[in-house]
Design a protein around this motif. Structure first.
Motif, PDB file in Angstrom:
ATOM      1  N   HIS A   1       9.506  27.400  -6.049  1.00  0.00           N
ATOM      2  CA  HIS A   1       9.905  27.112  -4.670  1.00  0.00           C
ATOM      3  C   HIS A   1      10.713  25.818  -4.624  1.00  0.00           C
ATOM      4  CE1 HIS A   1       9.534  27.986  -0.401  1.00  0.00           C
ATOM      5  NE2 HIS A   1       9.305  26.712  -0.166  1.00  0.00           N
ATOM      6  N   PRO A   2      11.784  25.786  -3.801  1.00  0.00           N
ATOM      7  CA  PRO A   2      12.650  24.602  -3.778  1.00  0.00           C
ATOM      8  C   PRO A   2      11.992  23.342  -3.239  1.00  0.00           C
ATOM      9  CG  PRO A   2      13.280  26.158  -2.036  1.00  0.00           C
ATOM     10  CD  PRO A   2      12.294  26.854  -2.923  1.00  0.00           C
ATOM     11  N   ARG A   3      10.909  23.481  -2.477  1.00  0.00           N
ATOM     12  CA  ARG A   3      10.240  22.314  -1.905  1.00  0.00           C
ATOM     13  C   ARG A   3       8.799  22.254  -2.370  1.00  0.00           C
ATOM     14  NH1 ARG A   3      11.197  22.447   4.464  1.00  0.00           N
ATOM     15  NH2 ARG A   3      10.101  20.457   4.283  1.00  0.00           N
ATOM     16  N   THR A   4       8.304  21.034  -2.623  1.00  0.00           N
ATOM     17  CA  THR A   4       6.926  20.860  -3.070  1.00  0.00           C
ATOM     18  C   THR A   4       5.953  21.279  -1.972  1.00  0.00           C
ATOM     19  OG1 THR A   4       7.609  18.993  -4.424  1.00  0.00           O
ATOM     20  CG2 THR A   4       5.259  19.205  -3.983  1.00  0.00           C
ATOM     21  N   ILE A   5       6.251  20.894  -0.741  1.00  0.00           N
ATOM     22  CA  ILE A   5       5.406  21.228   0.409  1.00  0.00           C
ATOM     23  C   ILE A   5       6.263  21.934   1.452  1.00  0.00           C
ATOM     24  CG2 ILE A   5       4.000  20.302   2.298  1.00  0.00           C
ATOM     25  CD1 ILE A   5       3.407  17.878   0.492  1.00  0.00           C
ATOM     26  N   GLU A   6       5.811  23.094   1.911  1.00  0.00           N
ATOM     27  CA  GLU A   6       6.454  23.756   3.044  1.00  0.00           C
ATOM     28  C   GLU A   6       5.365  24.402   3.876  1.00  0.00           C
ATOM     29  OE1 GLU A   6       9.723  27.201   4.168  1.00  0.00           O
ATOM     30  OE2 GLU A   6       9.971  26.015   2.354  1.00  0.00           O
ATOM     31  N   MET A   7       5.176  23.838   5.065  1.00  0.00           N
ATOM     32  CA  MET A   7       4.109  24.316   5.934  1.00  0.00           C
ATOM     33  C   MET A   7       4.460  25.701   6.478  1.00  0.00           C
ATOM     34  SD  MET A   7       2.245  21.618   5.671  1.00  0.00           S
ATOM     35  CE  MET A   7       1.021  21.487   6.968  1.00  0.00           C
ATOM     36  N   GLY A   8       3.454  26.537   6.638  1.00  0.00           N
ATOM     37  CA  GLY A   8       3.673  27.871   7.177  1.00  0.00           C
ATOM     38  C   GLY A   8       2.882  28.903   6.397  1.00  0.00           C
ATOM     39  N   LEU A   9       2.522  29.999   7.057  1.00  0.00           N
ATOM     40  CA  LEU A   9       1.640  30.984   6.443  1.00  0.00           C
ATOM     41  C   LEU A   9       2.306  32.335   6.191  1.00  0.00           C
ATOM     42  CD1 LEU A   9      -1.611  30.324   8.538  1.00  0.00           C
ATOM     43  CD2 LEU A   9      -0.894  29.269   6.386  1.00  0.00           C
TER      44      LEU A   9
ATOM     45  N   LEU B   1       4.249  24.729 -15.164  1.00  0.00           N
ATOM     46  CA  LEU B   1       5.673  24.384 -15.075  1.00  0.00           C
ATOM     47  C   LEU B   1       6.410  25.427 -14.248  1.00  0.00           C
ATOM     48  CD1 LEU B   1       6.417  23.178 -18.725  1.00  0.00           C
ATOM     49  CD2 LEU B   1       6.462  21.782 -16.644  1.00  0.00           C
ATOM     50  N   ARG B   2       6.049  26.684 -14.432  1.00  0.00           N
ATOM     51  CA  ARG B   2       6.657  27.778 -13.670  1.00  0.00           C
ATOM     52  C   ARG B   2       6.373  27.613 -12.177  1.00  0.00           C
ATOM     53  NH1 ARG B   2      10.296  31.480 -12.428  1.00  0.00           N
ATOM     54  NH2 ARG B   2       9.475  33.467 -11.704  1.00  0.00           N
ATOM     55  N   LEU B   3       5.119  27.279 -11.855  1.00  0.00           N
ATOM     56  CA  LEU B   3       4.732  27.114 -10.451  1.00  0.00           C
ATOM     57  C   LEU B   3       5.517  25.995  -9.777  1.00  0.00           C
ATOM     58  CD1 LEU B   3       2.483  29.080 -11.191  1.00  0.00           C
ATOM     59  CD2 LEU B   3       0.835  27.509 -10.176  1.00  0.00           C
ATOM     60  N   GLU B   4       5.814  24.959 -10.524  1.00  0.00           N
ATOM     61  CA  GLU B   4       6.546  23.819  -9.961  1.00  0.00           C
ATOM     62  C   GLU B   4       7.999  24.154  -9.650  1.00  0.00           C
ATOM     63  OE1 GLU B   4       6.047  20.809 -12.879  1.00  0.00           O
ATOM     64  OE2 GLU B   4       4.010  20.262 -12.245  1.00  0.00           O
TER      65      GLU B   4
ATOM     66  N   TYR C   1       3.652  25.457  -5.160  1.00  0.00           N
ATOM     67  CA  TYR C   1       2.623  25.254  -6.187  1.00  0.00           C
ATOM     68  C   TYR C   1       1.232  25.469  -5.602  1.00  0.00           C
ATOM     69  CZ  TYR C   1       0.328  22.405  -9.927  1.00  0.00           C
ATOM     70  OH  TYR C   1      -0.447  21.929 -10.963  1.00  0.00           O
ATOM     71  N   PHE C   2       0.970  24.877  -4.446  1.00  0.00           N
ATOM     72  CA  PHE C   2      -0.352  24.975  -3.835  1.00  0.00           C
ATOM     73  C   PHE C   2      -0.627  26.386  -3.317  1.00  0.00           C
ATOM     74  CE2 PHE C   2      -3.352  24.589  -0.277  1.00  0.00           C
ATOM     75  CZ  PHE C   2      -4.422  23.972  -0.924  1.00  0.00           C
ATOM     76  N   GLU C   3       0.374  27.018  -2.709  1.00  0.00           N
ATOM     77  CA  GLU C   3       0.188  28.386  -2.218  1.00  0.00           C
ATOM     78  C   GLU C   3      -0.153  29.332  -3.365  1.00  0.00           C
ATOM     79  OE1 GLU C   3       3.368  28.072   1.534  1.00  0.00           O
ATOM     80  OE2 GLU C   3       4.006  28.838  -0.427  1.00  0.00           O
ATOM     81  N   PHE C   4       0.578  29.190  -4.453  1.00  0.00           N
ATOM     82  CA  PHE C   4       0.357  30.029  -5.630  1.00  0.00           C
ATOM     83  C   PHE C   4      -1.066  29.811  -6.159  1.00  0.00           C
ATOM     84  CE2 PHE C   4       1.098  32.193  -9.505  1.00  0.00           C
ATOM     85  CZ  PHE C   4       2.343  32.808  -9.464  1.00  0.00           C
TER      86      PHE C   4
END
Length: 445
Positions: free
Chosen positions: A24-32, A18-21, A124-127
């Motif tokens: 970040h304000p956006r579910t997907i944000e491309m960039g490294l 729940l914390r991971l969700e 979420y995915f980056e984390f």
């Protein structure tokens, strides 16, 4: 800290997710840039070889096959895949075992501390990607297999240099992020290639952008049919592989069903050939790995009658592969389709790929944020023109996949077939329903 917010040390896995969700304000944000900063803060510099797997379809199956073969060879393998079906733990496996809640929570805490020190937010995915690699480093895996989440070039997995990159296929999906042409999509997916390293491509029709990018970065491109490949014996008793490591004959068919899995298996063997100096394997390892590979939700046939096929196919390319597999496994009197998708996917394209094989469509809604309603799915079916004689009567609407599947089980005869597809959400809901039914049967047994 608010009274309702668990202290980091006492957070359960559910609390963390729940914390991971919410970070970040956006579910997907491309960039490294953000994820790279946290990686540096963590001091994550893996010493083990890494195989990175990208592509539109076939990524998870390829990861699972390499994981099985390497594990049979005795290597301690870390495997990171997404999304999961029933439990987040499925995403992070060590020695073919799902990571425990405790191990994941500890890894999340380390990433969170580094993230706060870095002053950035993470998706979420980056984390999850950083936590998986943190865990792999802690337990000292001998090799890691990483599945790209979306695209490749700007995906969080790509902050780690691949010793071998695998590109399973290039097709249309996630066009909002990757582009509207195969050239654009191919360029994004080829972003995982590295200079002087193997880039294994199982896509027969490679876009020019993939060739150009491989040349630009100096990757060693290995193309199916040109540098490696497979053939099927006349008696269909087995199949043969050929590649840089030589020829291997009389191989067993992968335990994963579907003729298209030979492409994934060939790419997997080509990838393992490319790192054989660091992780040698034997024919016995390959045979046993192919026989015991498990990957739920990919043309998975449940035991019992009527036959139930589960497949997470959620784009036209995967749907065509599913259609081909359905054609190859015998004749059935009637096919019921439990069909539910996310609204930002090509529902019409997927429906058309399966159209002639379905007698009754059970259109279901998905309650996830991007889920299409049963009415939206039914409308797409009508626009696709796949409904057989009977018109509206050939489409039934249900609030969720479980309700649609329950109806199918009631209606289908022993010689009929139920096919559940369209999304990970669709398959997951039916698996949960099946598990619930099984528990009730045991309790009342």
């Amino acid at each position: 800290m608010g009274t309702n917010v668990p202290h980091p040390e006492s957070r359960t896995l559910s609390d963390w997710l729940l914390r991971l969700e919410s970070i970040h304000p956006r579910t997907i944000e491309m960039g490294l840039e953000r994820v790279s900063r946290v990686r540096v803060e963590l001091g994550l510099v893996p010493s083990f070889p890494i195989i990175t797997v990208g592509g539109t379809n076939g990524k998870g199956s390829s990861c699972a096959m390499m994981e099985a073969i390497l594990s049979n060879a005795g290597y301690r393998v870390g495997c990171y895949t997404s999304p999961h079906l029933l439990r987040y733990n499925e995403r992070v496996r060590i020695g073919r075992q799902e990571a425990s809640d405790e191990a994941l929570c500890n890894a999340f805490q380390m990433v969170e501390s580094a993230r706060i020190r870095s002053g950035v937010t993470l998706t979420y995915f980056e984390f999850g990607t950083l936590a998986a690699m943190q865990l792999f480093s802690q337990v000292e895996v001998e090799i890691a297999i990483l599945e790209v989440g979306l695209g490749g070039r700007l995906d969080a997995v790509n902050i780690f240099d691949a010793d071998c990159a695998v590109l399973t296929s290039v097709d249309f999906d996630h066009m909002d992020y990757l582009g509207n042409t195969r050239e654009e999509i191919g360029f994004e997916k080829a972003g995982i290639f590295r200079s002087g390293k193997a880039a294994v491509c199982a896509e027969p029709d490679i876009p020019g952008s993939v060739y150009r990018h491989a040349n630009a970065v100096g990757a060693n491109l290995m193309h199916i049919g040109e540098h490696f490949g497979y053939s099927i014996g006349i008696d269909a008793a087995g199949w043969s592989y050929w590649g840089s490591g030589g020829k291997r004959h009389a191989l067993p068919y992968p335990a994963l069903r579907g003729a298209y899995q030979l492409r994934n298996a060939s790419a997997s063997l080509a990838a393992l050939d490319s790192i054989r100096d660091r992780a040698p394997i034997t024919m016995s390892d390959i045979r046993q790995g192919l026989l015991d590979v498990v990957w739920p939700g990919r043309f998975q046939v449940l035991p019992g009658r009527p036959v139930t096929v589960l497949d997470v196919a959620h784009n036209p390319g995967a749907a065509h592969a599913l259609a081909s597999s359905l054609d190859s496994v015998g004749l059935y009197q009637k096919t019921y389709a439990v069909f539910a998708m996310l609204k930002d996917k090509d529902i019409i394209g997927v429906a058309r790929a399966l159209g002639s094989r379905v007698d009754t469509w059970l259109a279901a809604g998905i309650s996830a944020p991007r889920g299409a309603t049963s009415d939206e799915v039914a409308q797409a079916l009508e626009e696709a023109g796949v409904v057989k004689e009977g018109g509206e009567e050939a489409i039934r609407r249900f609030p969720d996949p479980a309700a649609a599947y329950a109806f199918a089980c009631e209606q289908a005869a022993r010689n009929d077939r139920i096919c559940v597809f369209g999304s990970f959400h669709t398959v997951a809901e039916v698996l949960r329903y099946q598990n619930m039914r099984r528990r009730k049967t045991v309790e009342h047994g």
